[in-house]
Design a protein around this motif. Structure first.
Motif, PDB file in Angstrom:
ATOM      1  N   VAL A 101       0.883  -1.169   0.000  1.00  0.00           N
ATOM      2  CA  VAL A 101       0.000   0.000   0.000  1.00  0.00           C
ATOM      3  C   VAL A 101       0.919   1.216   0.000  1.00  0.00           C
ATOM      4  CG1 VAL A 101      -1.749   1.318   1.253  1.00  0.00           C
ATOM      5  CG2 VAL A 101      -1.845  -1.178   1.257  1.00  0.00           C
ATOM      6  N   LEU A 102       0.896   2.008  -1.063  1.00  0.00           N
ATOM      7  CA  LEU A 102       1.796   3.143  -1.169  1.00  0.00           C
ATOM      8  C   LEU A 102       1.106   4.325  -1.840  1.00  0.00           C
ATOM      9  CD1 LEU A 102       4.215   2.541  -4.126  1.00  0.00           C
ATOM     10  CD2 LEU A 102       2.582   0.791  -3.433  1.00  0.00           C
ATOM     11  N   LYS A 103       1.571   5.527  -1.511  1.00  0.00           N
ATOM     12  CA  LYS A 103       0.989   6.753  -2.043  1.00  0.00           C
ATOM     13  C   LYS A 103       1.686   7.108  -3.350  1.00  0.00           C
ATOM     14  CE  LYS A 103      -2.132   9.934  -0.830  1.00  0.00           C
ATOM     15  NZ  LYS A 103      -1.923  10.839   0.318  1.00  0.00           N
ATOM     16  N   LYS A 104       0.883   7.320  -4.405  1.00  0.00           N
ATOM     17  CA  LYS A 104       1.415   7.716  -5.702  1.00  0.00           C
ATOM     18  C   LYS A 104       0.515   8.773  -6.313  1.00  0.00           C
ATOM     19  CE  LYS A 104       4.144   3.796  -7.384  1.00  0.00           C
ATOM     20  NZ  LYS A 104       4.333   2.858  -8.535  1.00  0.00           N
ATOM     21  N   ILE A 313       1.256  -4.664  10.016  1.00  0.00           N
ATOM     22  CA  ILE A 313       0.833  -3.690   9.004  1.00  0.00           C
ATOM     23  C   ILE A 313       2.033  -3.186   8.208  1.00  0.00           C
ATOM     24  CG2 ILE A 313      -0.320  -1.457   8.656  1.00  0.00           C
ATOM     25  CD1 ILE A 313      -1.726  -1.949  11.358  1.00  0.00           C
ATOM     26  N   ALA A 314       3.174  -3.055   8.886  1.00  0.00           N
ATOM     27  CA  ALA A 314       4.368  -2.525   8.227  1.00  0.00           C
ATOM     28  C   ALA A 314       4.846  -3.406   7.084  1.00  0.00           C
ATOM     29  CB  ALA A 314       5.493  -2.354   9.250  1.00  0.00           C
ATOM     30  N   GLY A 321       5.279   6.766   7.528  1.00  0.00           N
ATOM     31  CA  GLY A 321       5.380   8.045   8.210  1.00  0.00           C
ATOM     32  C   GLY A 321       5.229   7.865   9.706  1.00  0.00           C
ATOM     33  N   SER A 322       4.308   8.618  10.290  1.00  0.00           N
ATOM     34  CA  SER A 322       4.086   8.545  11.741  1.00  0.00           C
ATOM     35  C   SER A 322       2.791   7.814  12.075  1.00  0.00           C
ATOM     36  CB  SER A 322       4.030   9.962  12.318  1.00  0.00           C
ATOM     37  OG  SER A 322       2.980  10.701  11.704  1.00  0.00           O
ATOM     38  N   VAL A 323       2.232   7.068  11.127  1.00  0.00           N
ATOM     39  CA  VAL A 323       0.920   6.457  11.376  1.00  0.00           C
ATOM     40  C   VAL A 323       1.015   5.222  12.261  1.00  0.00           C
ATOM     41  CG1 VAL A 323      -0.083   7.328   9.232  1.00  0.00           C
ATOM     42  CG2 VAL A 323       0.986   5.072   9.255  1.00  0.00           C
ATOM     43  N   LEU A 324       2.196   4.612  12.382  1.00  0.00           N
ATOM     44  CA  LEU A 324       2.370   3.454  13.246  1.00  0.00           C
ATOM     45  C   LEU A 324       3.232   3.823  14.448  1.00  0.00           C
ATOM     46  CD1 LEU A 324       3.078   0.620  10.623  1.00  0.00           C
ATOM     47  CD2 LEU A 324       0.878   1.396  11.522  1.00  0.00           C
ATOM     48  N   LYS A 333      -6.562   6.672  14.398  1.00  0.00           N
ATOM     49  CA  LYS A 333      -7.542   6.039  13.510  1.00  0.00           C
ATOM     50  C   LYS A 333      -7.620   6.728  12.155  1.00  0.00           C
ATOM     51  CE  LYS A 333     -10.164   4.726  17.597  1.00  0.00           C
ATOM     52  NZ  LYS A 333     -11.360   4.944  18.429  1.00  0.00           N
ATOM     53  N   ILE A 334      -7.303   8.010  12.129  1.00  0.00           N
ATOM     54  CA  ILE A 334      -7.364   8.788  10.891  1.00  0.00           C
ATOM     55  C   ILE A 334      -6.002   9.430  10.670  1.00  0.00           C
ATOM     56  CG2 ILE A 334      -8.476  10.716   9.709  1.00  0.00           C
ATOM     57  CD1 ILE A 334     -10.949  10.219  11.431  1.00  0.00           C
ATOM     58  N   ALA A 335      -5.360   9.106   9.549  1.00  0.00           N
ATOM     59  CA  ALA A 335      -4.041   9.647   9.242  1.00  0.00           C
ATOM     60  C   ALA A 335      -4.167  11.044   8.643  1.00  0.00           C
ATOM     61  CB  ALA A 335      -3.295   8.722   8.284  1.00  0.00           C
ATOM     62  N   LYS A 336      -3.109  11.832   8.816  1.00  0.00           N
ATOM     63  CA  LYS A 336      -3.110  13.203   8.306  1.00  0.00           C
ATOM     64  C   LYS A 336      -1.851  13.460   7.492  1.00  0.00           C
ATOM     65  CE  LYS A 336      -5.762  14.855  12.309  1.00  0.00           C
ATOM     66  NZ  LYS A 336      -5.774  15.774  13.479  1.00  0.00           N
ATOM     67  N   GLY A 337      -1.753  14.668   6.958  1.00  0.00           N
ATOM     68  CA  GLY A 337      -0.563  15.059   6.220  1.00  0.00           C
ATOM     69  C   GLY A 337      -0.370  14.222   4.965  1.00  0.00           C
ATOM     70  N   GLU A 338       0.836  13.720   4.775  1.00  0.00           N
ATOM     71  CA  GLU A 338       1.148  12.937   3.580  1.00  0.00           C
ATOM     72  C   GLU A 338       0.386  11.624   3.536  1.00  0.00           C
ATOM     73  OE1 GLU A 338       5.307  12.370   3.323  1.00  0.00           O
ATOM     74  OE2 GLU A 338       5.769  14.485   2.939  1.00  0.00           O
ATOM     75  N   GLN A 339      -0.085  11.156   4.710  1.00  0.00           N
ATOM     76  CA  GLN A 339      -0.833   9.901   4.765  1.00  0.00           C
ATOM     77  C   GLN A 339      -2.354  10.126   4.754  1.00  0.00           C
ATOM     78  OE1 GLN A 339       1.817  10.388   7.079  1.00  0.00           O
ATOM     79  NE2 GLN A 339       3.170   9.358   5.637  1.00  0.00           N
ATOM     80  N   LYS A 340      -2.775  11.301   4.393  1.00  0.00           N
ATOM     81  CA  LYS A 340      -4.206  11.606   4.333  1.00  0.00           C
ATOM     82  C   LYS A 340      -4.924  10.607   3.429  1.00  0.00           C
ATOM     83  CE  LYS A 340      -7.465  15.287   3.094  1.00  0.00           C
ATOM     84  NZ  LYS A 340      -8.272  15.137   4.319  1.00  0.00           N
TER      85      LYS A 340
END
Length: 376
Positions: A101-104, A313-314, A321-324, A333-340
């Protein structure tokens, strides 16, 4: 395949989000690495009963059937989840194990082992805390000639007739497996490493969960005193049977450390009767025996590891980022910033109601967040 919302895991948490989305008319796809709805419930040990009362454990918009007992057995739970999926037209992509799972380019890309690729604006991860079994390794373990299996593989007592069994770990799973074996008159012991907290499932015919919710409304000191009195009346003094009992109140263990107390179904009574033997922490394995930290050595034919699980999950989430947090569990429960656009459900250990009791509120929270983003 491009979708707006993608849910990973057709487990109770994933079903709760799916049902909430369907009710709200939100489009979604759901991925499941096995070929079953609620696969963990399908594979758990036969004697499993839901610890929590049914009124506080159902999924959004669908109560448990009225003829279900207060504490629901495994197979009825499976049936409920399967029927829930049918009612809300939840059709997972089965045998679709997520590998990345990655942001693109402002979208989340989800890659599966079967070469399917999805793109989604929002990803809801619901794979749960009990994903990968923890398999500790002790000195001499490779030389042990008996059978070693994780609790995830335990189904019932039948294959252990005539054998001497050690259960390592006394959380709820270890306590219940030891009880299942003891009730079948199998010679069983349990190795306890760290301090435990034990509460009765029921007191004076009333579910302790309902009592705890009422005590939680009292000033902490008063609620703790009453809770301690209930435990003392129910169990008496259990330290004399070799159990290291925590001095911290169960409420503190849950709310501050995320440690779940043992909800006793009869294990303590078996220990007090001598039908389950308590051992210290394991020090090392020999060919046919185990040595404990008090230097006691005992022969065993089978060892069952009730040593817990990793959420892992990792393993598939690349934009962590800082979600884990440091344990590898979701920090929020809800990620923010780059992990939005990244959401987590089914990981909340810091609650008196247990994880199932959080699913209605958390699925509603996720739905509201996504709806607000759409409006903006």
């Amino acid at each position: 395949m491009k979708v707006h919302n993608l849910i990973i895991g057709a487990v109770p948490a994933g079903l709760a989000v799916s049902g909430s989305f369907r009710k709200a008319g939100m489009d979604f796809e759901i991925l499941e690495q096995t070929n079953k709805i609620a696969s963990k419930c399908n594979t758990h040990y036969d004697s499993l009963l839901l610890h929590k009362v049914k009124s506080l454990s159902s999924l959004p918009y669908q109560d448990f059937p009225v003829d279900y007992p207060q504490y629901i057995p495994r197979q009825q739970l499976v049936t409920y989840y399967e029927n829930y999926a049918k009612q809300f037209d939840i059709n997972p992509h089965f045998n679709c194990e997520v590998t990345a799972v990655l942001k693109k380019n402002d979208l989340w890309q989800i890659e599966c082992a079967n070469d399917k690729i999805f793109e989604a604006q929002n990803v809801i991860i619901a794979t749960g805390l009990n994903r990968i079994p923890k398999l500790p390794n002790w000195n001499g373990q490779d030389s042990y000639k008996g059978e070693i299996l994780h609790a995830a593989s335990y189904k019932n007592h039948l294959k252990f007739k005539g054998k001497k069994v050690l259960v390592i770990g006394m959380g709820n799973t270890g306590a219940e497996i030891a009880l299942d074996l003891a009730e079948a008159k199998i010679d069983v012991g349990v190795s306890v490493r760290s301090e435990i907290a034990v509460i009765p499932r029921d007191f004076l015919g009333r579910p302790i969960q309902l009592t705890a919710k009422k005590l939680a409304k009292l000033p902490f000191r008063l609620g703790d005193v009453m809770g301690a009195l209930v435990r003392r009346i129910t169990f008496g003094t259990i330290q004399q049977h070799g159990l290291p009992v925590s001095t911290a109140q169960p409420r503190i263990l849950i709310q501050e450390q995320g440690k779940t107390p043992i909800i006793d179904l009869g294990t303590i009574a078996k220990i007090k009767k001598g039908e389950i033997t308590v051992f210290k922490d394991v020090l090392e394995f020999h060919e046919n025996s185990i040595r404990f930290t008090d230097n006691k050595i005992e022969d065993f034919d089978v060892v069952i590891l009730a040593t817990g699980y990793y959420p892992a999950i990792a393993k598939f989430l690349e934009n962590k980022g800082s979600v884990l947090n440091y344990t590898g569990e979701p920090a929020n429960k809800i990620a923010k910033g780059e992990q939005k656009g990244l959401y987590f459900i089914g990981y909340d250990k810091f609650t008196l109601g247990g994880i199932l009791g959080t699913l209605k509120n958390d699925s509603a929270l996720i739905l509201k967040s996504i709806k607000n983003d759409i409006i903006r």
